[in-house]
Scaffold this motif. Structure first.
Motif, short mmCIF file in Angstrom:
data_model
loop_
_atom_site.label_atom_id
_atom_site.label_comp_id
_atom_site.label_asym_id
_atom_site.label_seq_id
_atom_site.Cartn_x
_atom_site.Cartn_y
_atom_site.Cartn_z
N ALA A 96 20.60 -13.71 29.02
CA ALA A 96 20.28 -15.00 29.63
C ALA A 96 19.12 -15.69 28.91
N GLN A 97 18.14 -14.86 28.48
CA GLN A 97 17.00 -15.44 27.75
C GLN A 97 17.46 -15.99 26.40
N PHE A 98 18.31 -15.23 25.72
CA PHE A 98 18.82 -15.71 24.44
C PHE A 98 19.65 -16.98 24.63
N HIS A 99 20.44 -17.00 25.72
CA HIS A 99 21.22 -18.21 26.00
C HIS A 99 20.30 -19.40 26.27
N SER A 100 19.21 -19.14 27.02
CA SER A 100 18.24 -20.21 27.29
C SER A 100 17.59 -20.68 25.99
#
Length: 691
Positions: A221-225
């Protein structure tokens, strides 16, 4: 008797038993040899006859044998072998039994005693194994053990515990049975504990797996953000580059198209032409570059404005294909003759999106029918051109809708009420004739909604004009008993009297303050004005070892909330004058020394402040001004420095860097009130890190 003597005695007895066994076997052999000669003499003639007879039989059997008989013979041989082995095992068992009985019958009392002792020790060893003794303690005896326990091999009996439990008079066998039962229960409990431990380990492994899975999900999720933020940053940079090129007069077609779609929500940005007009006059190379730029914007904006970019891309592809056909006239024709191309364009021209959609459905039905005489390449080319015309129609409708919406917003902001357009009403029948029935119905519904809105707004205006939004006037009879009623004229007279009294008191106070200031001796032998105070502050700052212009001027005040003063009715509140400086410089720490030099210095940081607040008209000369420091709630890296004095001066505040102060006078700290100047000078501490 010790264990060494027992083992030696055991070896001797084994040796004697082996010798006796050998003697018995030798005697049996001798007896069998003495009986065999007589039998051999009698049976010698018989053996010759039998051998001849057997040989003849064997030859016959071999002649008549087959493959099936060989398998049966092997089974019989195996059965006979098993029978012989079983008989041999039974014979050896009987011999061992007889030898044991013979040994018992012929053994001496000492041997018998040693044998029984050995059996007892073996029994004790098995009992110890059942009790859980290790091999390390198997050799311990009552006489030979490192604990000095003469009853080591005996079972410990806790008599007091047995008496407390009420089983003191129980027999030894029953106690042993109880102990064995407890041991079994302990073993079962240990197995349960071990099982629970394995279950806990499995649960821990499952929790760790879930935690790692959750961590991976958070990282994803952090990478997607991060990826989303990166795309948003690139989109912002692309729009910024477009705005710069538009401002400099070197805009590209993609800049104009992006500006059009991004300014749809801005009321002030009015584009009078459709977006596809920006493609006029472009050559093939420009259109190819535009296609690549459109792909970039589609990827960056993701789901936003996808329909807009799809329509623009369709139009660009159509224009590019037209230019390529003109550049290569000898290429394969697209199904439409040049003489008919203008007629086809006239068919599509001037039609709405709904009409073009109906035409597309007709063309697809005609092509799917596959009737004889249908020119499929012609209709395919017509369908490809129809897609571009539909895209233009959608962009045209979108442009008209944006203009209409922005016009309504402008009228609403300026307070202009839209009046009924008579000309539009006269032109409405003509437009309905030229448009399709669907478009005419949409136009009628839109006009009806606008008419309803106008009726509602006019009704609201009439209600406001008639006083419908004003409170209802109450008569004196409608009031509750005991209510005090004041006439409007009496209220105005009372307010006028209070205002006059307040103005008279304020004027008397101002006159008294002026007389006191005139009679009081001025500091320094003369009246100090603001300029004189500022000059004094400059001289004091220059006298501290620094130049007059050291640092930068700091005159940005921090807004304070409105605060009522108790002395406001006597003195007119005013802001004090000030002359402030902020001291900045370079911090040459290890990092800056490594990455910067004098030609390429590091960024400056705030190292201190010098505040000079002027209070020449302070009423109470004995009251020293004060300051307070409070960190900002929204950003703890900054703080609000507030100065407070008596009348007639209001509080004044400045926003400074929130760091630890250096309170040493050797470091330039000053905080005093002299000659009507409140000086607060300080520097921030410098932290030096050492190993």
């Amino acid at each position: 008797m010790s264990s060494k003597h027992v083992s030696r005695y055991r070896d001797d007895s084994r040796g004697r038993s082996v010798e006796r066994r050998r003697d018995t076997l030798q005697r049996h052999k001798d007896r069998s040899k003495s009986r065999s000669p007589k039998r051999k003499q009698k049976s010698h003639s018989r053996e010759r006859k039998d051998s001849k007879h057997k040989k003849s039989k064997k030859k016959k059997k071999r002649a008549h044998s087959s493959s099936s008989s060989s398998s049966s013979d092997s089974d019989e041989e195996e059965l006979k072998l098993l029978q012989r082995l079983e008989a041999e095992r039974h014979r050896l068992k009987e011999e061992r039994k007889k030898q044991k009985e013979m040994l018992k019958a012929n053994e001496t009392p000492e041997e018998k005693r040693a044998r029984r002792l050995q059996e007892k020790q073996e029994k004790e060893r098995k009992r110890r194994e059942r009790m859980g003794w290790d091999n390390e303690y198997q050799c311990y005896t009552n006489q030979d053990n490192p604990f000095g326990d003469s009853a080591l091999t005996h079972t410990f009996v806790w008599t007091k515990k047995l008496a407390k439990e009420g089983v003191k008079n129980v027999s030894h066998d029953e106690l042993e049975a109880l102990n064995r039962q407890k041991q079994m229960e302990n073993k079962i409990e240990l197995e349960k504990v071990k099982q629970r431990r394995l279950e806990r380990e499995a649960e821990r492994a499952a929790r760790e797996a879930e935690a790692s899975e959750a961590a991976r999900a958070r990282e994803a999720a952090q990478f997607h953000s991060w990826a989303r933020h990166e795309d948003a940053f690139h989109l912002h940079q692309a729009r910024l580059r477009s705005q710069i090129r538009i401002r400099d007069g070197r805009a590209k077609p993609i800049d104009l198209l992006a500006w059009y779609v991004s300014s749809e929500q801005c009321v002030d940005a009015l584009e009078m032409h459709e977006p596809y007009t920006y493609l006029n006059g472009l050559n093939a190379q420009d259109l190819e570059d535009l296609l690549e730029d459109i792909k970039v914007y589609k990827e960056l904006e993701q789901n936003a404005n996808q329909a807009y970019w799809e329509d623009v891309q369709t139009i660009v592809v159509d224009e590019l294909s037209k230019l390529r056909r003109l550049a290569a006239p000898g290429a394969r024709r697209d199904g439409v003759h040049q003489a008919v191309a203008e007629d086809v364009t006239q068919i599509f021209k001037g039609k709405t999106g709904a009409q073009l959609e109906a035409l597309r459905a007709q063309i697809e039905r005609k092509m799917s029918a596959r009737r004889d005489g249908v020119d499929v390449p012609y209709w395919e080319s017509l369908l490809s051109q129809l897609k571009a015309h539909m895209a233009r129609a959608r962009l045209r409708d979108r442009h008209q809708q944006n203009l209409r919406r922005k016009l309504q917003l402008l009228k609403r902001e300026q307070g202009v009420q839209p009046a009924a357009d008579v000309a539009a009403q006269h032109d409405a029948p003509n437009e309905r004739r030229s448009k399709s029935p669907e478009a005419a119905e949409a136009q009628e519904s839109q006009s009806e909604s606008e008419r309803e809105e106008e009726e509602e707004s006019s009704a609201g205006r009439l209600q406001y004009a008639s006083g419908g939004y004003s409170p209802v006037y109450l008569s004196a009879a409608a009031l509750e008993p005991g209510t005090l009623v004041t006439e409007a004229a009496e209220d105005e007279q009372r307010l006028a009297f209070l205002r006059a009294r307040l103005h008279a008191a304020s004027a008397a106070d101002h006159h008294a303050a002026a007389l006191a200031a005139a009679s009081a001796p001025a500091p320094g032998g003369s009246g100090a004005t603001g300029a004189a105070l500022e000059a004094t502050a400059r001289r004091s700052m220059a006298g501290e070892g620094g130049a007059e212009g050291e640092g930068a001027q700091f005159s940005v005040e921090h807004a304070l909330p409105d605060q009522p003063y108790l002395w406001a009715d006597k003195y007119r509140p005013r802001k004090p004058r000030y002359f402030n400086r902020v001291h900045t410089g370079f911090e040459w720490n290890k990092y800056n020394q490594t990455h910067y030099d004098m030609d390429n210095p590091p960024p400056k940081i705030v190292q201190g402040y010098k505040f000079n607040i002027f209070y020449p008209d302070l009423i109470d000369k004995n009251a020293t001004p004060e300051f307070s420091l409070k960190p900002c709630a929204d950003n703890p890296e900054f703080a609000v420095l507030r100065f407070h004095a008596g009348p007639p001066y209001e509080d004044i505040a400045f926003k400074i860097v929130n760091r630890e102060w250096e309170y040493s006078y050797k470091r330039g700290f000053r905080c005093h009130f002299h000659n009507n100047i409140f000086q607060l000078w300080f520097h921030f501490k410098r932290y030096r890190y050492r190993r």
